[in-house]
Design a protein around this motif. Sequence first.
Motif, PDB file in Angstrom:
ATOM      1  N   SER A  39       0.857  -1.129  -0.080  1.00 26.47           N
ATOM      2  CA  SER A  39      -0.056  -0.015   0.019  1.00 26.47           C
ATOM      3  C   SER A  39       1.020   1.201   0.060  1.00 26.47           C
ATOM      4  CB  SER A  39      -0.853   0.064   1.142  1.00 26.47           C
ATOM      5  OG  SER A  39      -1.534  -1.204   1.168  1.00 26.47           O
ATOM      6  N   CYS A  66      -1.743  -3.137  -3.559  1.00 28.52           N
ATOM      7  CA  CYS A  66      -3.028  -3.160  -3.115  1.00 28.52           C
ATOM      8  C   CYS A  66      -3.989  -2.204  -3.791  1.00 28.52           C
ATOM      9  CB  CYS A  66      -3.221  -2.915  -1.721  1.00 28.52           C
ATOM     10  SG  CYS A  66      -2.136  -4.122  -0.643  1.00 28.52           S
ATOM     11  N   ASP A  67      -3.403  -0.873  -4.046  1.00 24.29           N
ATOM     12  CA  ASP A  67      -4.100   0.127  -4.721  1.00 24.29           C
ATOM     13  C   ASP A  67      -3.256   1.069  -5.530  1.00 24.29           C
ATOM     14  OD1 ASP A  67      -3.250   1.305  -2.495  1.00 24.29           O
ATOM     15  OD2 ASP A  67      -4.871   2.713  -2.523  1.00 24.29           O
ATOM     16  N   LEU A 135      -0.981  -3.468   4.596  1.00 21.53           N
ATOM     17  CA  LEU A 135      -2.193  -2.500   4.677  1.00 21.53           C
ATOM     18  C   LEU A 135      -1.980  -1.333   5.748  1.00 21.53           C
ATOM     19  CD1 LEU A 135      -5.085  -5.170   4.895  1.00 21.53           C
ATOM     20  CD2 LEU A 135      -4.359  -3.929   2.639  1.00 21.53           C
ATOM     21  N   CYS A 144      -6.852   0.206   1.050  1.00 25.00           N
ATOM     22  CA  CYS A 144      -6.743   0.324  -0.164  1.00 25.00           C
ATOM     23  C   CYS A 144      -7.139   1.421  -0.794  1.00 25.00           C
ATOM     24  CB  CYS A 144      -7.124  -1.008  -1.050  1.00 25.00           C
ATOM     25  SG  CYS A 144      -6.585  -2.575  -0.167  1.00 25.00           S
ATOM     26  N   THR A 175      -8.110  -0.469  -7.414  1.00 23.77           N
ATOM     27  CA  THR A 175      -8.030  -1.116  -5.887  1.00 23.77           C
ATOM     28  C   THR A 175      -8.319  -2.572  -5.964  1.00 23.77           C
ATOM     29  OG1 THR A 175      -8.508  -0.946  -3.734  1.00 23.77           O
ATOM     30  CG2 THR A 175     -10.240  -0.547  -5.420  1.00 23.77           C
TER      31      THR A 175
END
Length: 236
Positions: A39, A66-67, A135, A144, A175
Motif C-alpha cells: 500500500s 493493493c491500490d 495495509l 486500499c 483497488t
Amino acid sequence: MSIIVANGTAEVESNLKNILEDVSKVSIEEKNIFKIGISGGSALKYFTNAVLAMRKDFSKWKIFFCDERVVPEDSEDSTYGTVKRGLLMKNIFKDEQFIKIKPDLNASEAAKEYIQQMEQYFKKGAVPEFDVLLLGMGPDGHICSLFPGHKLLDETSVWVAPIEDSPKPPPCRITLTLPVVNNARNCIFVATGEDKADIAKKVLIDKDEQLPAARVQPNSGNLYWIVEKAVTKYFD
Ligand SMILES: O=C(O)[C@H](O)[C@@H](O)[C@H](O)[C@H](O)COP(=O)(O)O
C-alpha cells in the motif's frame, strides 16, 4: 488476530521485518515464489525500511499494489513511482518484480489490464491468494482505495476495481476488492501516530463494520496489526 504494540516506529519496522522474513521463507519453500501486495502512505515507508534492513535474496519476490493511483509514474502520487525512486534505485529489486498498472489507460481499463497481469500469477477461476497484503488505514478507516460508504465496498464480482471518485485525491485509482483482501494468507496492518488512536478504537475495539478496516477479516489467513503505542490510547 494479533495486535503487536510497538514502542516507536523503529519497533514497527523491526516487527514488520520479522513477519515478512518468516512468511516469505515459508512461501518460497512451499511454492518458490512470494507474492506480496503493498500500500501507499506510511506503510510504504515502513515496508521500505523493513526491506532495507533484511539484506537477503529477494529474487523470488513478486510485488503487487493493493491500490494504485492512475497517474504517470513520475508523479509524486504514484506508489510505484515512489518505490522506483527508493528501493529500485538501491538495486534491491528488479523492475520486472513489480506488477504495476499501465498509467496511460483510464481507471476502468487499467483495472481490467491489472487483472490480466494478475492472472499470470494466480489460479484462474479462484479468488487470488496473496501471501501477504500490507495495509495502511486512513484516518477515516479506509484501506486500499475502499472508502467508508462507497459502493466499491460491496464489490464482489472482480478482483480489481476502478474508482474515479476517490474522496481522497487523486480521484482516479484502482483497488483490490474486499474478497481478495480477505483471501490473503496474511494481512498486515501498520498504524502509527496518535491521530490514528480514535479510528483504531472504532475498528479494533468497537468493531464498527461501517469502516473498511474493520471488514478485513481473513477467511483462513492471519491478521496482524502492528501499531505504535500511541494508537492504543483509547483501548482500555
Ligand atoms: O492511496 C492512498 O491514498 C494511501 O495509500 C492511503 O490509502 C494510505 O494507505 C492510508 O491513508 C494510510 O496512510 P498513512 O498510514 O500514511 O496515514
